[in-house]
Design an enzyme around this catalytic site. Structure first.
Site, short mmCIF file in Angstrom:
data_model
loop_
_atom_site.label_atom_id
_atom_site.label_comp_id
_atom_site.label_asym_id
_atom_site.label_seq_id
_atom_site.Cartn_x
_atom_site.Cartn_y
_atom_site.Cartn_z
N GLY A 50 67.88 -2.69 3.28
CA GLY A 50 66.49 -3.14 3.14
C GLY A 50 65.96 -3.81 4.39
CB SER A 101 69.97 0.78 5.47
OG SER A 101 68.85 0.69 6.32
#
Length: 441
Positions: A113, A193
């Protein structure tokens, strides 16, 4: 472990206290356990829960909701979450039935995120299927984000507080996971991520010795990690007026007003927050590669990305964009940005790590579906690992992808990743999904 009045409610006696859990479809979940507390801009302090009860709402770090990511993955049901400026919580998910003396491999989920949004406990990262299918324990960790965890530059506002949170969660796991049937000596960190980027940097952080043995790193934007100091310093100075703001939600909403002015710093402005070199617990940027090489024999690593990482952003950012740019041009942009942000930095990381004597595997996830306009974009790996059709049903990322395709490939991928978590190796004889390219470096 003792069973309370209702058969679906359990209590685990741990060194940190008594922890309540519930049974759900073949797994046991101990949800939202507080592992530490923190004051604003202070390092986390470990806590013993004493007696833990499952909260009604999921605690999250205050954050600004991203409409783009809501389209990509799932719309945020705000009423299900409770903002907490001290969001040091974790959830333990284990199989309902394990042997009395059995110690299961432990996988610690570090969510992504952009160091800005998300939490460990989302329906789109529910590990229940993986846990039940592969007999592993998954611990999902939440930590400070954004202004609270990943922007700093002074003693008053230190950098890397989110990393310190994750380190504290690993200490809690080392102390308590045996009480849930997990092996504290067989811990694998798994992140996607920015979560993968955090794990790569935990591998060269101070104070992590013997807290984990392995790392599974998905889609880490390692191309964004370098030469950020000037941008971070400007961001730090321009948010100084927010440091004493009493409303943390206002802080999260206010800083986004500055982001357009940072476009002068190039692609890396897509991730305004990040780990910061030269501040504890990290070394300097110049020392980072040599430090990974030096630590290469400490951790087994599985690192990789998706073939079309930036496709969703490039191809759906503006409605009608395809009428102005030929699809071949868009594909060229996707290929170049995927290479520069994800693939080439991962190749450098892997070669450097192997040169240090490390055990490292390199993978790529691709799409084998004809006519899939988006392809294997960022986050497409998540439903493969965290199979939850209900949670992913409205994702635009998967609108051209049959759920059966996700299930068939996901089952094989989860088995390989569980094998790596258990042993640090993947056998040449283990079944591969058709979407996966995998090699030992």
């Amino acid at each position: 472990m003792t069973t309370q009045q209702h058969s679906e409610v359990l209590t685990f006696q741990t060194p940190s206290g008594r922890i309540s859990a519930i049974t759900e479809d073949g797994v046991i979940k101990a949800k939202s356990i507080r592992y530490a507390r923190s004051e604003r801009y202070k390092r986390p302090v470990p806590v013993d829960v004493g007696w833990h009860e499952i909260p009604e709402k999921t605690p999250v770090c205050p954050q600004h909701i991203s409409p783009l990511l809501e389209r990509l993955i799932q719309k945020t049901e705000v009423e299900q979450f409770q903002p907490d400026e001290s969001p040091q919580f974790l959830t333990v998910t284990r199989p309902e039935y394990i042997g009395e003396d059995e110690k299961l491999p432990v996988i610690v989920w570090i969510h992504g995120g952009s160091y800005e949004i998300g939490c460990g406990d989302l329906p789109t990262s529910d590990p229940a299927v993986w846990v039940k299918e592969q007999q592993v324990i998954v611990v999902s960790v939440s930590y400070r984000l954004g202004l609270f965890g990943f922007l700093g530059g002074s003693e008053e506002r230190p950098a890397n507080l989110g990393l310190f949170d994750i380190i504290e969660s690993l200490r809690w796991i080392g102390k308590n996971i045996l009480s849930f049937g997990g092996d504290p000596k067989n811990v694998t960190l798994f992140g996607q991520s920015s979560g993968g980027d955090a794990i790569a940097h935990l591998m060269i952080s101070e104070g992590v010795d013997r807290l984990f043995r392995r790392a599974i790193i998905h889609s880490a934007p390692l191309g964004f990690r370098l030469k950020r100091q000037k941008m971070s310093l400007e961001f730090f100075r321009r948010t100084e007026f927010l440091k004493d703001e009493k409303d943390p939600l206002k802080m999260a909403d206010e800083y986004v007003k500055f982001l357009p002015s940072f476009r002068k710093y190039g692609l890396k402005t897509a991730m305004p927050f990040c780990t910061q070199y030269g501040f504890a617990p990290l070394c300097t940027e110049e020392e980072s590669l040599s430090q990974w090489k030096k630590n290469a024999k400490k951790y087994d690593v599985l690192i990789g990305s998706n073939q079309d990482e930036t496709a969703f952003y490039v191809k759906t950012a503006q409605e009608g964009l395809y009428t102005y740019l030929h699809n071949r041009i868009l594909n060229s942009i996707v290929r170049k940005t995927t290479e520069s942000i994800y693939e080439k930095p991962a190749d450098i990381f892997a070669r450097n790590y192997a040169d240090g004597g490390g055990n490292i595997y390199r993978f790529t996830i691709k799409s084998t579906l004809k006519g899939n306009y988006i392809g294997a974009s960022h986050c497409v790996d998540l439903p493969l690992i965290f199979e939850n059709e209900e949670a992913w049903k409205d994702s635009e990322l998967l609108k051209e992808v049959p759920w059966k395709y996700i299930q068939e490939n996901g089952r094989k991928l989860r088995a390989l990743w569980a094998e790596f978590a258990a042993t640090g190796k993947i056998s040449d004889h283990s079944e591969r999904p058709e979407i996966l390219e995998l090699r030992k470096v």
